[in-house]
Design a protein around this motif. Structure first.
Motif, PDB file in Angstrom:
ATOM      1  N   HIS A  17     -29.215 -22.695   4.363  1.00 30.71           N
ATOM      2  CA  HIS A  17     -28.599 -23.299   3.177  1.00 30.71           C
ATOM      3  C   HIS A  17     -27.120 -22.925   3.094  1.00 30.71           C
ATOM      4  O   HIS A  17     -26.262 -23.778   2.896  1.00 30.71           O
ATOM      5  CB  HIS A  17     -29.336 -22.848   1.911  1.00 30.71           C
ATOM      6  CG  HIS A  17     -28.560 -23.160   0.665  1.00 30.71           C
ATOM      7  ND1 HIS A  17     -28.595 -24.394   0.057  1.00 30.71           N
ATOM      8  CD2 HIS A  17     -27.680 -22.416  -0.055  1.00 30.71           C
ATOM      9  CE1 HIS A  17     -27.782 -24.388  -0.986  1.00 30.71           C
ATOM     10  NE2 HIS A  17     -27.219 -23.199  -1.076  1.00 30.71           N
ATOM     11  N   CYS A  49     -23.826 -25.326   2.657  1.00 30.53           N
ATOM     12  CA  CYS A  49     -23.594 -25.538   1.227  1.00 30.53           C
ATOM     13  C   CYS A  49     -22.127 -25.368   0.854  1.00 30.53           C
ATOM     14  O   CYS A  49     -21.520 -24.321   1.109  1.00 30.53           O
ATOM     15  CB  CYS A  49     -24.452 -24.564   0.421  1.00 30.53           C
ATOM     16  SG  CYS A  49     -24.219 -24.732  -1.363  1.00 30.53           S
ATOM     17  N   CYS A  68     -21.838 -22.480  -1.940  1.00 26.89           N
ATOM     18  CA  CYS A  68     -21.870 -21.096  -1.440  1.00 26.89           C
ATOM     19  C   CYS A  68     -20.502 -20.703  -0.867  1.00 26.89           C
ATOM     20  O   CYS A  68     -20.094 -19.550  -0.973  1.00 26.89           O
ATOM     21  CB  CYS A  68     -22.950 -20.943  -0.376  1.00 26.89           C
ATOM     22  SG  CYS A  68     -24.620 -20.913  -1.053  1.00 26.89           S
ATOM     23  N   HIS A 112     -28.211 -26.385  -4.249  1.00 28.25           N
ATOM     24  CA  HIS A 112     -27.789 -24.989  -4.364  1.00 28.25           C
ATOM     25  C   HIS A 112     -28.606 -24.286  -5.452  1.00 28.25           C
ATOM     26  O   HIS A 112     -29.077 -23.166  -5.265  1.00 28.25           O
ATOM     27  CB  HIS A 112     -26.294 -24.938  -4.686  1.00 28.25           C
ATOM     28  CG  HIS A 112     -25.778 -23.566  -4.955  1.00 28.25           C
ATOM     29  ND1 HIS A 112     -25.435 -22.688  -3.945  1.00 28.25           N
ATOM     30  CD2 HIS A 112     -25.567 -22.901  -6.120  1.00 28.25           C
ATOM     31  CE1 HIS A 112     -25.027 -21.541  -4.485  1.00 28.25           C
ATOM     32  NE2 HIS A 112     -25.096 -21.644  -5.799  1.00 28.25           N
TER      33      HIS A 112
HETATM   34 ZN   LIG Z   1     -25.424 -22.885  -1.963  1.00 28.80          ZN
END
Ligand SMILES: [Zn+2]
Length: 158
Positions: free
Chosen positions: A16, A20, A23, A59
């Motif tokens: 992820h 992402c 992030c 997320h």
């Molecule tokens: Zn994320």
């Protein structure tokens, strides 16, 4: 992304993170906080320059922000009460929100002499579509306000 994937499916966090944009975002914590405070994912995406609100949902799912947000019922009710002057919210929904707000403790539990209703349970019962509609237009499902009103012993006329 497989849209049929159940929302409680385990997420590979490492994978992820690499994909992402949140992030990797300098304001990642602010974005998390905004989500938990019931800012609409579309508004979050616009404010923080994210490609789309789906990335906010992905997320939030990866980091378990949905249950955190659901426990933050008072923030949700504050939003309804705040928005009452800006958008079309039914009077009954606002009345229910104000009454609910006054009866919910910090843990998100409904305090009532005769009956205890946890608004968390109500939010838990909302479908993804209902949550989405709520995030977009602050429209609560009819059954939600009906339960909230019966729990307060008020038919919305007062
Ligand atoms: Zn994320």
């Amino acid at each position: 992304m497989n849209k049929l994937q159940p929302t409680n499916a385990p997420v590979n966090l490492g994978r992820h993170r690499r994909a992402c944009s949140i992030c990797a975002h300098a304001q990642c914590e602010d974005i998390d906080a905004a989500f938990i405070a019931w800012r609409s994912p579309a508004a979050i995406a616009e404010e923080f320059g994210l490609s789309d609100r789906a990335s906010v949902y992905r997320h939030a799912h990866a980091f378990g922000l949905f249950p955190k947000r659901q426990r933050n019922v008072r923030a949700a009710l504050e939003k309804i009460i705040e928005k009452a002057g800006e958008v079309d919210v039914t009077a009954a929904a606002v009345v229910a929100a104000v009454q609910a707000y006054s009866k919910i403790n910090a843990a998100g539990q409904w305090i009532e002499r005769t009956e205890q209703v946890s608004l968390n349970d109500l939010f838990d019962r909302m479908s993804t579509q209902e949550l989405e509609e709520y995030a977009q237009s602050w429209k609560l499902p009819r059954w939600f306000t009906a339960i909230a009103q019966s729990a307060t012993g008020n038919d919305g006329q007062e």
